[in-house]
Design a protein around this motif. Structure first.
Motif, PDB file in Angstrom:
ATOM      1  N   SER A  47       0.800  -1.217   0.000  1.00 26.19           N
ATOM      2  CA  SER A  47       0.000   0.000   0.000  1.00 26.19           C
ATOM      3  C   SER A  47       0.839   1.276   0.000  1.00 26.19           C
ATOM      4  O   SER A  47       0.296   2.368   0.064  1.00 26.19           O
ATOM      5  CB  SER A  47      -0.959   0.001   1.197  1.00 26.19           C
ATOM      6  OG  SER A  47      -0.243  -0.046   2.406  1.00 26.19           O
ATOM      7  N   GLY A  48       2.148   1.172  -0.104  1.00 28.94           N
ATOM      8  CA  GLY A  48       3.003   2.354  -0.175  1.00 28.94           C
ATOM      9  C   GLY A  48       2.992   2.942  -1.571  1.00 28.94           C
ATOM     10  O   GLY A  48       3.159   2.236  -2.569  1.00 28.94           O
ATOM     11  N   VAL A  49       2.795   4.261  -1.668  1.00 28.34           N
ATOM     12  CA  VAL A  49       2.640   4.942  -2.960  1.00 28.34           C
ATOM     13  C   VAL A  49       3.653   6.076  -3.049  1.00 28.34           C
ATOM     14  O   VAL A  49       3.903   6.782  -2.083  1.00 28.34           O
ATOM     15  CB  VAL A  49       1.210   5.510  -3.089  1.00 28.34           C
ATOM     16  CG1 VAL A  49       1.053   6.327  -4.343  1.00 28.34           C
ATOM     17  CG2 VAL A  49       0.192   4.393  -3.048  1.00 28.34           C
ATOM     18  N   CYS A  50       4.215   6.247  -4.239  1.00 28.82           N
ATOM     19  CA  CYS A  50       5.124   7.362  -4.513  1.00 28.82           C
ATOM     20  C   CYS A  50       4.731   7.988  -5.846  1.00 28.82           C
ATOM     21  O   CYS A  50       4.454   7.282  -6.817  1.00 28.82           O
ATOM     22  CB  CYS A  50       6.564   6.870  -4.586  1.00 28.82           C
ATOM     23  SG  CYS A  50       7.747   8.131  -5.096  1.00 28.82           S
ATOM     24  N   ILE A  51       4.684   9.321  -5.853  1.00 28.79           N
ATOM     25  CA  ILE A  51       4.382  10.078  -7.062  1.00 28.79           C
ATOM     26  C   ILE A  51       5.551  11.010  -7.329  1.00 28.79           C
ATOM     27  O   ILE A  51       5.975  11.748  -6.449  1.00 28.79           O
ATOM     28  CB  ILE A  51       3.108  10.929  -6.886  1.00 28.79           C
ATOM     29  CG1 ILE A  51       1.907  10.061  -6.576  1.00 28.79           C
ATOM     30  CG2 ILE A  51       2.844  11.791  -8.111  1.00 28.79           C
ATOM     31  CD1 ILE A  51       1.464   9.196  -7.704  1.00 28.79           C
ATOM     32  N   LYS A  52       6.057  10.985  -8.542  1.00 30.45           N
ATOM     33  CA  LYS A  52       7.083  11.952  -8.941  1.00 30.45           C
ATOM     34  C   LYS A  52       6.413  13.294  -9.122  1.00 30.45           C
ATOM     35  O   LYS A  52       5.366  13.405  -9.731  1.00 30.45           O
ATOM     36  CB  LYS A  52       7.736  11.539 -10.262  1.00 30.45           C
ATOM     37  CG  LYS A  52       8.570  10.302 -10.160  1.00 30.45           C
ATOM     38  CD  LYS A  52       9.940  10.689  -9.753  1.00 30.45           C
ATOM     39  CE  LYS A  52      10.852   9.479  -9.803  1.00 30.45           C
ATOM     40  NZ  LYS A  52      11.991   9.668  -8.952  1.00 30.45           N
ATOM     41  N   GLY A  53       7.037  14.322  -8.597  1.00 31.70           N
ATOM     42  CA  GLY A  53       6.447  15.641  -8.724  1.00 31.70           C
ATOM     43  C   GLY A  53       7.511  16.710  -8.788  1.00 31.70           C
ATOM     44  O   GLY A  53       8.700  16.433  -8.699  1.00 31.70           O
ATOM     45  N   SER A  54       7.075  17.920  -8.964  1.00 30.95           N
ATOM     46  CA  SER A  54       7.991  19.051  -8.953  1.00 30.95           C
ATOM     47  C   SER A  54       7.266  20.232  -8.324  1.00 30.95           C
ATOM     48  O   SER A  54       6.045  20.279  -8.258  1.00 30.95           O
ATOM     49  CB  SER A  54       8.468  19.389 -10.359  1.00 30.95           C
ATOM     50  OG  SER A  54       7.383  19.763 -11.162  1.00 30.95           O
ATOM     51  N   THR A  55       8.051  21.153  -7.851  1.00 31.76           N
ATOM     52  CA  THR A  55       7.496  22.352  -7.243  1.00 31.76           C
ATOM     53  C   THR A  55       7.815  23.537  -8.131  1.00 31.76           C
ATOM     54  O   THR A  55       8.427  23.393  -9.184  1.00 31.76           O
ATOM     55  CB  THR A  55       8.091  22.580  -5.842  1.00 31.76           C
ATOM     56  OG1 THR A  55       9.503  22.741  -5.979  1.00 31.76           O
ATOM     57  CG2 THR A  55       7.797  21.413  -4.921  1.00 31.76           C
ATOM     58  N   SER A  56       7.428  24.704  -7.696  1.00 31.26           N
ATOM     59  CA  SER A  56       7.716  25.899  -8.489  1.00 31.26           C
ATOM     60  C   SER A  56       9.203  26.247  -8.455  1.00 31.26           C
ATOM     61  O   SER A  56       9.673  27.003  -9.286  1.00 31.26           O
ATOM     62  CB  SER A  56       6.888  27.082  -7.987  1.00 31.26           C
ATOM     63  OG  SER A  56       7.144  27.292  -6.618  1.00 31.26           O
ATOM     64  N   ASP A 119      -6.515  17.351  -1.246  1.00 33.21           N
ATOM     65  CA  ASP A 119      -5.890  16.890  -2.485  1.00 33.21           C
ATOM     66  C   ASP A 119      -5.355  15.476  -2.270  1.00 33.21           C
ATOM     67  O   ASP A 119      -4.157  15.265  -2.139  1.00 33.21           O
ATOM     68  CB  ASP A 119      -4.764  17.850  -2.875  1.00 33.21           C
ATOM     69  CG  ASP A 119      -4.284  17.639  -4.286  1.00 33.21           C
ATOM     70  OD1 ASP A 119      -4.957  16.919  -5.048  1.00 33.21           O
ATOM     71  OD2 ASP A 119      -3.225  18.187  -4.628  1.00 33.21           O
ATOM     72  N   VAL A 120      -6.249  14.506  -2.225  1.00 32.48           N
ATOM     73  CA  VAL A 120      -5.871  13.144  -1.853  1.00 32.48           C
ATOM     74  C   VAL A 120      -5.906  12.154  -3.022  1.00 32.48           C
ATOM     75  O   VAL A 120      -5.435  11.026  -2.876  1.00 32.48           O
ATOM     76  CB  VAL A 120      -6.766  12.613  -0.710  1.00 32.48           C
ATOM     77  CG1 VAL A 120      -6.555  13.415   0.557  1.00 32.48           C
ATOM     78  CG2 VAL A 120      -8.230  12.611  -1.109  1.00 32.48           C
ATOM     79  N   PHE A 121      -6.445  12.551  -4.174  1.00 33.38           N
ATOM     80  CA  PHE A 121      -6.610  11.630  -5.293  1.00 33.38           C
ATOM     81  C   PHE A 121      -5.519  11.806  -6.338  1.00 33.38           C
ATOM     82  O   PHE A 121      -5.109  12.922  -6.642  1.00 33.38           O
ATOM     83  CB  PHE A 121      -7.970  11.841  -5.975  1.00 33.38           C
ATOM     84  CG  PHE A 121      -9.128  11.492  -5.094  1.00 33.38           C
ATOM     85  CD1 PHE A 121      -9.500  10.173  -4.913  1.00 33.38           C
ATOM     86  CD2 PHE A 121      -9.834  12.481  -4.433  1.00 33.38           C
ATOM     87  CE1 PHE A 121     -10.570   9.845  -4.105  1.00 33.38           C
ATOM     88  CE2 PHE A 121     -10.902  12.165  -3.617  1.00 33.38           C
ATOM     89  CZ  PHE A 121     -11.273  10.843  -3.453  1.00 33.38           C
ATOM     90  N   VAL A 122      -5.060  10.683  -6.899  1.00 37.74           N
ATOM     91  CA  VAL A 122      -4.120  10.686  -8.017  1.00 37.74           C
ATOM     92  C   VAL A 122      -4.561   9.611  -9.006  1.00 37.74           C
ATOM     93  O   VAL A 122      -5.267   8.670  -8.645  1.00 37.74           O
ATOM     94  CB  VAL A 122      -2.662  10.411  -7.575  1.00 37.74           C
ATOM     95  CG1 VAL A 122      -2.122  11.534  -6.728  1.00 37.74           C
ATOM     96  CG2 VAL A 122      -2.543   9.088  -6.859  1.00 37.74           C
ATOM     97  N   PHE A 123      -4.157   9.765 -10.254  1.00 37.83           N
ATOM     98  CA  PHE A 123      -4.408   8.725 -11.233  1.00 37.83           C
ATOM     99  C   PHE A 123      -3.542   7.523 -10.892  1.00 37.83           C
ATOM    100  O   PHE A 123      -2.352   7.669 -10.597  1.00 37.83           O
ATOM    101  CB  PHE A 123      -4.081   9.201 -12.649  1.00 37.83           C
ATOM    102  CG  PHE A 123      -5.024  10.255 -13.151  1.00 37.83           C
ATOM    103  CD1 PHE A 123      -6.339   9.951 -13.437  1.00 37.83           C
ATOM    104  CD2 PHE A 123      -4.584  11.557 -13.339  1.00 37.83           C
ATOM    105  CE1 PHE A 123      -7.214  10.919 -13.900  1.00 37.83           C
ATOM    106  CE2 PHE A 123      -5.442  12.535 -13.801  1.00 37.83           C
ATOM    107  CZ  PHE A 123      -6.763  12.208 -14.081  1.00 37.83           C
ATOM    108  N   ALA A 124      -4.098   6.336 -10.952  1.00 35.60           N
ATOM    109  CA  ALA A 124      -3.359   5.121 -10.619  1.00 35.60           C
ATOM    110  C   ALA A 124      -2.114   4.961 -11.494  1.00 35.60           C
ATOM    111  O   ALA A 124      -1.075   4.495 -11.030  1.00 35.60           O
ATOM    112  CB  ALA A 124      -4.268   3.902 -10.756  1.00 35.60           C
ATOM    113  N   LYS A 125      -2.207   5.379 -12.745  1.00 32.06           N
ATOM    114  CA  LYS A 125      -1.078   5.227 -13.668  1.00 32.06           C
ATOM    115  C   LYS A 125       0.133   6.091 -13.300  1.00 32.06           C
ATOM    116  O   LYS A 125       1.215   5.888 -13.807  1.00 32.06           O
ATOM    117  CB  LYS A 125      -1.516   5.542 -15.087  1.00 32.06           C
ATOM    118  CG  LYS A 125      -2.412   4.473 -15.659  1.00 32.06           C
ATOM    119  CD  LYS A 125      -2.348   4.491 -17.158  1.00 32.06           C
ATOM    120  CE  LYS A 125      -3.170   3.376 -17.704  1.00 32.06           C
ATOM    121  NZ  LYS A 125      -2.409   2.262 -18.161  1.00 32.06           N
ATOM    122  N   GLN A 126      -0.046   7.071 -12.412  1.00 32.80           N
ATOM    123  CA  GLN A 126       1.055   7.927 -11.980  1.00 32.80           C
ATOM    124  C   GLN A 126       1.903   7.280 -10.891  1.00 32.80           C
ATOM    125  O   GLN A 126       2.976   7.764 -10.587  1.00 32.80           O
ATOM    126  CB  GLN A 126       0.516   9.247 -11.408  1.00 32.80           C
ATOM    127  CG  GLN A 126      -0.167  10.131 -12.403  1.00 32.80           C
ATOM    128  CD  GLN A 126      -0.733  11.356 -11.709  1.00 32.80           C
ATOM    129  OE1 GLN A 126      -1.622  11.247 -10.877  1.00 32.80           O
ATOM    130  NE2 GLN A 126      -0.197  12.509 -12.050  1.00 32.80           N
TER     131      GLN A 126
END
Length: 188
Positions: A47-56, A119-126
């Protein structure tokens, strides 16, 4: 625009159907994910999830969380469906994350929740899969008891998640055996 594209676009414009389907597991990107509730007490942690992201700023930030729900939205047609993960996100600011400069080991504060709880939802494919563990050398250090080490896992290829006859139910009545496999992964 072709006739089928116009129809698909008009169906998308109607928005998702009011009924959603919830699952306890989902196979995507080579990972088998399970909700935290479903995986509680099991030998493996999925159940561990990681999303690649970037900030400003110029820094990239990875976001870490725990999978709470797998949700399928249907858009008035079998082909138009979207899978979302609802996650509990950890705080990735300085108070909630540490990165060892020498080894690159990431640690998160398990008690620090991300401030934007809407802001708790993400696309599963991400999503990529991670798991969290206590660093063995710090177990006795009380100042670090809430900190977990993040370990990224590698995709394992195609795994089949069992589907059951009564796998689909309303979200508030979800069965413990609900799982679904990403159909895009099957079209090899």
């Amino acid at each position: 625009m072709g006739g089928s594209a116009a129809v698909s676009l008009s169906l998308l414009c109607l928005g998702p159907e009011r009924k959603v389907k919830c699952y306890n597991g989902y196979f995507v990107n080579g990972y088998v994910f399970h909700t935290e509730e479903y995986g509680h007490g099991r030998k493996t942690y999925n159940s561990g999830v990681c999303i690649k992201g970037s900030t400003s700023s110029e820094f990239e930030v990875d976001y870490y969380g725990r999978l709470e729900e797998v949700i399928e939205l249907q858009y008035h047609s079998e082909q138009n469906r979207v899978f979302l993960f609802k996650c509990y996100w950890y705080d990735t600011t300085d108070r909630g994350i540490r990165v060892d400069p020498h080894y690159g080991l990431v640690e998160i504060n398990s008690k620090a929740r991300h401030r934007n709880v809407n802001d708790v939802f993400v696309f599963a494919k991400q999503c990529q899969q991670v798991y969290y563990t206590y660093t063995p050398s710090f177990r006795k250090d009380r100042s670090r008891v809430d900190w977990l080490s993040v370990l990224k896992t590698k995709p394992k290829g195609r795994n089949v998640v069992e589907e059951h006859d009564n796998e689909i139910e309303e979200c508030d009545e979800a069965d413990d055996n609900n799982s679904i496999e990403d159909e895009d992964e099957n079209s090899d």
